[in-house]
Design a protein around this motif. Structure first.
Motif, short mmCIF file in Angstrom:
data_model
loop_
_atom_site.label_atom_id
_atom_site.label_comp_id
_atom_site.label_asym_id
_atom_site.label_seq_id
_atom_site.Cartn_x
_atom_site.Cartn_y
_atom_site.Cartn_z
N LEU A 33 0.83 -1.21 0.00
CA LEU A 33 0.00 0.00 0.00
C LEU A 33 0.86 1.26 0.00
CD1 LEU A 33 -2.78 -1.09 2.52
CD2 LEU A 33 -2.90 -1.03 0.02
N LEU A 34 1.95 1.24 0.75
CA LEU A 34 2.87 2.38 0.74
C LEU A 34 3.51 2.52 -0.63
CD1 LEU A 34 4.48 4.68 1.99
CD2 LEU A 34 6.06 2.97 2.91
N ARG A 35 3.90 1.41 -1.22
CA ARG A 35 4.52 1.47 -2.55
C ARG A 35 3.55 2.05 -3.57
NH1 ARG A 35 5.56 -0.76 -7.33
NH2 ARG A 35 7.71 -0.60 -8.07
N ALA A 36 2.29 1.63 -3.52
CA ALA A 36 1.28 2.16 -4.44
C ALA A 36 1.12 3.67 -4.25
CB ALA A 36 -0.05 1.45 -4.23
N ALA A 37 1.12 4.13 -3.00
CA ALA A 37 1.01 5.57 -2.73
C ALA A 37 2.23 6.32 -3.26
CB ALA A 37 0.84 5.81 -1.23
N LEU A 38 3.41 5.74 -3.10
CA LEU A 38 4.63 6.38 -3.60
C LEU A 38 4.64 6.42 -5.13
CD1 LEU A 38 7.29 4.86 -1.19
CD2 LEU A 38 6.58 7.25 -1.31
N VAL A 39 4.16 5.37 -5.76
CA VAL A 39 4.07 5.35 -7.23
C VAL A 39 3.13 6.45 -7.69
CG1 VAL A 39 3.22 4.03 -9.21
CG2 VAL A 39 4.73 2.93 -7.55
N THR A 40 1.97 6.57 -7.05
CA THR A 40 1.00 7.62 -7.39
C THR A 40 1.62 9.00 -7.21
OG1 THR A 40 -0.86 6.21 -6.80
CG2 THR A 40 -1.27 8.59 -6.85
N LEU A 41 2.28 9.21 -6.08
CA LEU A 41 2.93 10.49 -5.82
C LEU A 41 3.99 10.78 -6.88
CD1 LEU A 41 3.11 12.83 -3.75
CD2 LEU A 41 4.89 11.51 -2.59
N HIS A 42 4.76 9.77 -7.22
CA HIS A 42 5.83 9.91 -8.22
C HIS A 42 5.24 10.28 -9.59
CE1 HIS A 42 9.79 9.33 -9.88
NE2 HIS A 42 9.42 8.33 -10.63
#
Length: 140
Positions: A33-42
Motif C-alpha cells: 500500500l505504501l509502494r502504491a502511494a509512492l508510485v502515485t505520488l511519483h
C-alpha cells in the motif's frame, strides 16, 4: 532511498550505513500500500524525483526535530496520550514479531528490519499481550 536505479519506485527502502544509527544500513521491503502511494505520488507530482518524499511547508527536507514535533502534535490532536515519534517503531516491531509464525521467519528477521545490532534490543521493543498469554495457558 525509495528509488530504484532506473528512477522508478523500488520494492524496498535503502537505509545506507551513512544515515543509519551505528552504521547499520539495511534494505526494508516496502509495504504494497505504501509502494502504491509512492508510485502515485511519483507519477502525479514528480516525487520523489530528487530530494525527500516528506517535505516541510517550505518544500525542504524536514529536520528530525520537526518530525518529532509533527508526531507529537498529530497524536495530541487525535487525543492520544503517552505516544511519541518512536511509537510507530514499537508498534511495527511488536506486530512483526506476532506475525512471524505466519511467515516462517524468525526474530532475527525482525531484528534485521529494525536495524538492531543485538537481538536483546529487539526483544525490549516487543510488548506482551495478556489475552494471548491467557489463550496460550488454556492450550497447555
Amino acid at each position: 532511498m525509495v528509488l530504484a536505479t532506473d528512477g522508478n519506485i523500488a520494492s524496498h527502502i535503502s537505509v545506507t550505513g551513512s544515515i543509519a544509527k551505528y552504521g547499520s544500513g539495511r534494505q526494508i521491503p516496502i509495504n504494497r500500500l505504501l509502494r502504491a502511494a509512492l508510485v502515485t505520488l511519483h507519477e502525479t507530482e514528480g516525487y520523489p524525483g530528487q530530494g525527500p518524499v516528506i517535505r516541510s511547508e517550505r518544500g525542504a527536507a524536514m529536520m528530525p526535530g520537526a518530525i518529532v514535533n509533527w508526531f507529537s502534535a498529530t497524536y495530541r490532536s487525535m487525543g492520544l496520550t503517552g505516544c511519541s515519534s518512536h511509537s510507530g517503531r514499537r508498534t511495527f516491531i511488536t506486530r512483526a514479531a506476532r506475525l512471524l509464525p505466519k511467515t516462517g521467519g524468525s526474530l532475527r528477521d525482525v531484528q534485521e528490519l529494525a536495524g538492531h545490532r543485538a537481538i536483546t534490543t529487539t526483544e525490549r521493543y516487543i510488548q506482551g499481550d495478556r489475552d494471548a498469554q491467557h489463550k496460550l495457558i488454556r492450550l497447555i
